[in-house]
Design a protein around this motif. Structure first.
Motif, short mmCIF file in Angstrom:
data_model
loop_
_atom_site.label_atom_id
_atom_site.label_comp_id
_atom_site.label_asym_id
_atom_site.label_seq_id
_atom_site.Cartn_x
_atom_site.Cartn_y
_atom_site.Cartn_z
N GLU A 459 0.43 -1.27 -0.46
CA GLU A 459 0.18 0.01 -0.16
C GLU A 459 0.99 1.29 -0.41
N ASN A 464 -2.67 -0.16 -4.76
CA ASN A 464 -4.17 0.46 -4.52
C ASN A 464 -4.37 -1.53 -3.61
N ARG B 10 -11.53 11.22 3.65
CA ARG B 10 -10.97 9.79 2.33
C ARG B 10 -11.63 9.92 1.52
N ASP C 73 -5.50 7.69 1.77
CA ASP C 73 -4.82 6.11 1.54
C ASP C 73 -3.27 6.11 1.56
#
Ligand SMILES: Nc1ncnc2c1ncn2[C@@H]1O[C@H](COP(=O)(O)OP(=O)(O)O)[C@@H](O)[C@H]1O
Ligand SMILES: [Mg+2]
Lengths: 608, 374, 263
Positions: A459, A464, B10, C73
């Motif tokens: 990651e 992804n 997010r 992320d």
């Protein structure tokens, strides 16, 4: 420096220790384990039930083989000395023999005790195999005393043999192993060989090797032994060199494959089915169906590291979709599409199912994911079986009269013709192998491997992971659904009972025994397990084993995880770590000689 | 959980939307089903209920309390098995897939013992003595099975990635299952007939409970109490908790980690053994597959209650057991699902999936060692 | 030196009551080499984890090129141009050395499954580029990681080479900022001196901006433009090496202890 890699010659040789300078406690422990193993195998009734399956007439049957390998293996194991580089290694001698004999004798005594108990007590209430037939087999029909003494002596002798392997040279060990394997394997393949020899008009060869009533003849066994010796002495060396060259070439350009080998396999795949009989074609079809499943699961588990225990769900999706789409008698929806059109629907449904099951589980911890996918597999099976869904799936009655596979109007593959089905399966296996190979060597495949190695680092390196894992899940699902669609066309009907969790586990065993992540390994795993032992509902060549095959599957899985996680065909990468290739050293070490780098000298194996 | 949640800004992906959709869908279906059920209770002929399910009819009080009681007694059994999963997960951080088989061994040996006792006449003359002996044998056999598998299959793998021992335990599960089939013969085997007082109903308040179900609940309660005492009040329990928190530090404190882990397996095995006998009493028969589904459901119960959390395991078991028994009637049938009882097993898994989607740490919070929390 | 590439604003995080980092406030300009130092447990790695999106801050903000990174992320952070290495070397051990640097170009490439299956021209071209870039990055470390090493698993590498491969892997993601977590830990003086030179080159020749956690004060002195000192999550000093190393608080908290105290 490379010679230090060979464990046999490693270390300093010290004089042999005294024959009775033993760790007796350890020997007694292993002796008792040997006894327990012998008693356990006896009580499973393998000696009796497999006695009909003769290896060498009249010397040895599978039944007795199930017992005699135990003292040999334990006798060998207990005398093995783990020698690390630079440590003293003792010269082998009488001590190993004494240890082997002791372990074997204690084991034999255990079996003798069992024989005596079989004669005097009746424990047939819980233990169903506690009967006279077992006593008869164990004592050779010669009475308790004979049987008891025979087994103590025989087991001691076998333990001795196990220990004696250490005294023989490496080449002698290899020869003996080759002889034993050749004979047992050939005997296992008897019915297939019978079939094949007919196709190739080689009946004379078959008759030279085998007895009429089954099993190798003594003469046949000797022929095989000579053949095995020749193989090891003459071809063995060459094959090894050839393999080293192949590995070396692969080191330099891993995407290049051995074209000669590939062409040979392709030709065999096209030509062989023509010469095979019904039985063998059918057998290979089963192997192929499971290979297809295993290749798919190999992408999911082996490459991407996702332990999917509900993999059978996609097999079911493929089977049921094909059935509903093609069968005229499917309840509810019945478009009666040709099979090759239905395949597109199958792929679509597999993608939908893959995403539907994959999306909720993909962020879960690896072990939770395993259980939840297993749960999904059961939910799908239970739903398919229920009255609620029976309007489409036929419930417990299943869907019948599925026509064969129609290939673009060119040919119709009838489920009843094993040769045609085999060609169909081979075609799809070829597709699956191509897909696995191409994806493994692509950006997508590398991302899968990274996720398997360390998800959070993957990651952080810009992958992804959710998408990557979903892709693996869906590709695996599609391959499994192909297998399901062919299965439906082959059998001509689908029932929910063909899609139990058991199937998932068997596929997992194939992938693991084959060495996770390796295409050739998975193929070997499918051949050996499904071909010889049999699939969950499919008989293998050793039909007598059907009762024991799941037991053996379980034991194999444990064994593999404990001892050889790399599987039957060791992962080239991992073995590369251990055995540096001379080829590479020659080519590169010289160039590196002036580099002061610490490990340029190679041979160093750092802990992972 | 102490770590800050990663959620703020997010950007939502397709997977996120799908998960939200699933959560809403599942919650909606359950609520809608319950609503339809209530309506159907008030008026079986109301237009909505009939539209959803033309065969709808009222669930009687007797039937309802019957479902609750069987759900609870079944759930208590799941709870007892779940304790073993939960303790091992808490201490070693892996799913001992074979624990269901340990339970099956308990049920199997219980069957053998009680039949022998029946032949000897003890079962009928002195049922309590007989059942005590049977429980003892079951507990011993289950404990030995659990400890031996730990020694052979799991100890060599300590410290490897958590999927490795999980796969091994699948192998163990398979092996034990088929060992039972091969040694004892496949198929169902019956327990001897229970004495009448266990088959009759006993009235407690508004409930009429069948004697054996009451027995199951009582025994489960007592075992749970004993376990609680062991874990919270004894030195062994303290060692177990310390090892669960951090193996390295525990061993620095002079705790024998290996021994504590063996104890954990043994205690879990003993609980499974008790559950095995209870299974025999409740259902009267056992097969080699008896451990498989209940095992997985018990693991689900442990997750539902929060893995590593012993009270949670029992509560999770009761939750799962009663949902499994009630949901087909209370949710599925009003939704118009035909043959709803066939989907009983599916309900258990749906509960697991639902809980993991909505509250991944379980209803009562998980308790894991530092390294497993990640 | 004007453009604020990475701006850390009042960054704090607590782990169950433990203030792992409180109110860290500083910035990194394009082309700088900034060192973060401090005793073990000071919160340095946690700081990197927050930038790379693996830990979410309790409060504060991380702004990269004018945009907040909060809530992204880790893979999205990397895609925006921040790559990192790990203190406890975390390579993909069963992948080859070349694959390690190829896979980390994932977010810079886009060919999908179809491209791979049909071996389209685009796929082959991209694959070629990935490979060439990978070899180029590995070539940065001389002959150690190339040649026959390319197709060996990362697990056969020596410790120092693993560290080098980690840096190569971060470089391969084509970042603007590289976060190095104790790059020379465990290396011998000669190796560490060489790597110090390479870190300078990373900026001068490759144009990377570098934030580096380091214990070795020699390395810090040789390469850093600025230094930030953390202790127990608090920022106790910021400035040039000379300023920081003469700060009494720093001497007490950090330099007073044996510098060898590696973790
Ligand atoms: N995920 C986490 N959960 C709880 N505590 C953590 C976590 N990560 C780091 N810590 C704690 O935060 C503190 C700072 O750690 P770290 O940033 O690794 O220090 P270092 O400066 O040596 O890199 C330590 O006390 C560590 O135990
Ligand atoms: Mg750190």
């Amino acid at each position: 420096m490379s010679e230090t890699m060979n464990t046999d010659e490693a270390g300093v040789l010290a004089p042999a220790r005294g024959a009775f300078d033993q760790d007796w406690r350890k020997l007694v422990n292993w002796g008792l384990i040997c006894a327990l193993a012998l008693i356990f195998v006896s009580l499973t009734d393998m000696p009796d039930k497999l006695d009909k399956r003769v290896i060498v007439e009249p010397l040895l049957s599978m039944g007795y083989l199930s017992l005699i390998w135990i003292p040999v293996a334990l006798g060998n194991f207990v005398t093995r000395e783990v020698v690390l580089e630079g440590m003293t290694q003792h010269k082998k001698g009488l001590r190993e023999l004494v240890a082997g004999v002791s372990v074997g004798a204690i084991g034999g005594a255990g079996l003798a005790l069992l024989i005596w108990l079989l004669d005097t007590r009746d424990l047939s209430d819980p233990l169903v195999n506690w009967n006279d037939a077992l006593l008869e087999v164990l004592s050779f029909g010669e009475g308790v005393g004979y049987g008891a003494i025979f087994w103590i002596l025989a087991s001691a002798g076998l333990g001795l043999a196990g220990g004696a392997f250490h005294l023989l040279s490496a080449i002698a060990n290899r020869l003996l192993l080759a002889i034993a394997l050749t004979i047992v394997l050939t005997a296992s393949l008897e019915s297939a060989l019978d079939d094949i020899s007919e196709g190739f008009q080689l009946e004379w060869l078959f008759e030279a090797l085998f007895e009429k009533k089954g099993g190798l003849s003594v003469q046949g066994a000797i022929i095989l032994a000579v053949f095995a010796i020749a193989w090891v002495l003459v071809l063995g060396g060459q094959a090894k060199r050839g393999r080293a060259a192949v590995t070396a070439r692969r080191e330099l350009s891993p995407t290049k494959v051995n074209t000669v080998g590939l062409v040979l396999i392709a030709v065999a795949a096209v030509v062989l089915p023509m010469f095979l009989g019904r039985l063998t074609n059918d057998l290979f079809t089963n192997v192929g169906l499971f290979l297809l499943l295993a290749l798919g699961l190999n992408i999911v588990v082996g490459l991407a590291g996702i332990l999917d225990l509900g993999y059978v769900a996609f097999f079911a999706v493929g089977g049921y979709t094909a059935a509903i789409m093609t069968s005229p008698s499917s309840p509810g929806l019945s478009p009666e599409l040709p099979w090759w059109v239905a395949i597109f629907v199958v792929v679509f449904m597999a993608i939908v199912a893959g995403l539907f099951i994959g999306a909720p589980v993909i962020r879960m911890r690896g072990d939770y994911l395993a259980i939840v996918t297993l749960g999904f597999g059961e939910i799908i099976r239970l739903t398919v079986r229920s009255d609620w869904a029976s309007g489409f799936t036929g419930g417990a009655q299943g869907i019948l009269s599925i026509p064969g596979a129609d290939i673009v109007g060119v040919a119709t593959v009838k489920g009843t013709d094993p040769q045609q089905v085999l060609y169909l399966v081979i075609g799809f296996v070829a597709i699956a192998i191509y897909v696995s190979w191409r994806l493994e060597n692509s950006r997508i495949g590398r991302a899968w491997m990274a996720v398997r190695e360390d998800e959070s680092v993957a990651e952080a390196m810009g992958i992804n992971t959710v998408n990557s894992k979903l892709q693996a899940f869906v590709v695996g699902a599609i391959l499994a659904s192909f297998s399901g669609a062919i299965f439906a066309a082959k059998v001509g009907s689908v029932f929910e009972s063909s899609f139990k969790i058991l199937v998932s586990i068997v596929i997992l065993v194939i992938v693991i025994v084959g060495g996770m992540g390796r295409i050739a390994g998975v193929a070997a795993g499918a051949l050996v397990l499904v071909g010889i032992l049999g699939g969950p509902n499919q008989p293998g060549l050793l039909a007598e084993f059907s009762e024991f095959k799941l037991l053996i599957y379980g034991a194999l899985l444990i064994w593999m995880m404990l001892k050889r996680p790399e599987g039957l065909i060791p992962n080239v990468r991992r073995s590369r770590e251990l055995h540096q290739d001379e080829f590479l050293q020659d080519a590169w070490l010289k160039a590196q000689a002036n580099d002061d780098d610490d490990e340029a000298a190679s041979g160093e194996v750092a802990p992972a | 959980m102490t770590t800050a949640m990663r959620s703020k800004a997010r950007p939502r992906t397709g997977v996120d939307w799908f998960l939200t959709f699933l959560r809403v869908l599942l919650t909606g279906l359950v609520l809608f089903g319950l609503l339809a059920f209530l309506w159907q209770q008030i008026d079986p002929d109301n237009p909505l209920a009939s539209a959803i399910n033309p065969d709808a009819n009222r669930l009687s009080w007797d039937a309802f309390q019957g479902l609750v009681i069987s759900g609870l007694s079944q759930g208590a059994m799941y709870g007892l098995i779940a304790l073993g999963y939960s303790m091992v997960y808490g201490v070693l951080g892996f799913i001992n897939f074979a624990h269901g088989e340990v339970f099956m061994v308990g049920a199997m040996t219980g069957m053998i013992t009680s039949n022998k006792l029946f032949e000897a006449g003890v079962w009928e003359d002195n049922f309590l003595l007989a059942i005590l002996i049977a429980v003892l044998v079951s507990v011993i056999c289950s404990t030995v099975t659990a400890v031996v598998t730990e020694r052979i299959a799991y100890r060599p793998l300590r410290g490897s990635p958590r999927l490795i021992p999980l796969i091994t335990s699948i192998g163990v599960s398979f092996f034990i299952q088929n060992t039972s089939a091969v040694l004892l013969g496949p198929g169902a085997k019956s327990y001897p007939r229970l004495p009448d007082w266990l088959r009759d109903d006993i009235g407690i308040g508004p409930f009429d409970i069948e004697g054996k179900k009451l027995l199951v609940l009582v025994v489960a309660g007592v075992s749970m109490g004993a376990l609680w005492y062991l874990v919270e009040r004894t030195k062994t329990g303290k060692a177990m908790r310390a090892v669960a928190e951090d193996k390295e530090i525990a061993s620095l404190m002079g705790i024998d980690v290996d021994r504590t882990i063996v104890t954990t397996f043994a205690v879990g095995g003993a609980m499974a053994g008790v559950a095995g006998i209870l299974w025999g009493i409740l259902f009267g028969s056992v097969t080699e597959f008896t451990g498989f589904l209940p095992g997985i459901k018990a693991f689900s119960a442990a997750v539902v209650g929060g893995i590593g959390n012993l009270g949670g395991a029992m509560a999770g078991g009761l939750t799962l057991g009663s949902s499994e028994s009630l949901a087909p009637q209370l949710v599925l049938e009003p939704l118009g699902v035909t043959g709803h009882t066939q989907l009983k097993d599916a309900v258990a898994f749906l509960v697991l999936i639902f809980v993991l989607l909505v509250k991944p740490t379980g209803l009562f919070g998980e308790r894991l060692s530092a390294e497993d929390r990640a | 030196m004007s453009e604020r590439l990475l701006d850390i604003q009042n960054l704090s995080v607590t782990f169950g009551g433990l203030n792992a980092l409180s109110d860290l406030d500083f910035h990194v300009d394009a082309g700088e080499i900034v060192s973060v130092i401090g005793p073990n447990g000071a919160g340095k790695t946690t700081f990197f984890n927050m930038i790379s999106g693996m830990v979410t801050p309790t409060s504060g903000d991380i702004v990269f090129k004018g945009e907040s990174l909060l809530g992204l992320d880790p893979n999205q952070v990397t895609a925006r141009g921040i790559a990192r290495t790990f203190q406890n070397v975390r390579l993909f051990a069963n992948m080859t050395i070349l694959e390690n640097v190829m896979v980390s170009q994932h977010c810079r490439t886009k060919q999908g499954i179809m491209g791979a299956l049909f071996q389209t021209g685009g796929f082959k071209r991209e694959e070629q580029e990935i490979r060439e870039h990978g070899e180029k990055v590995l070539g940065f470390f001389g002959s150690r990681l190339v040649g026959f090493r390319l197709n060996q698993p990362a697990s056969v590498l020596s410790y120092a080479n693993r560290r080098r491969l980690e840096i190569a892997r971060a470089m391969a993601t084509k970042p603007e900022v590289i976060l190095l977590d104790e790059p020379v830990a465990g290396m011998n003086p000669k190796e560490s001196e060489e790597l110090t030179g390479l870190i300078g080159k990373l900026r001068d020749e490759w144009g990377f901006t570098i934030v580096m956690i380091e214990h070795d004060m020699g390395v810090v002195r040789d390469v850093s433009d600025r230094v930030v000192v953390l202790d127990h999550g608090e920022t106790i000093a910021q400035g040039s090496y000379d300023e920081v190393s003469s700060d009494p608080a720093v001497i007490e908290a950090y330099l007073g202890r044996p510098a060898e105290e590696a973790s």
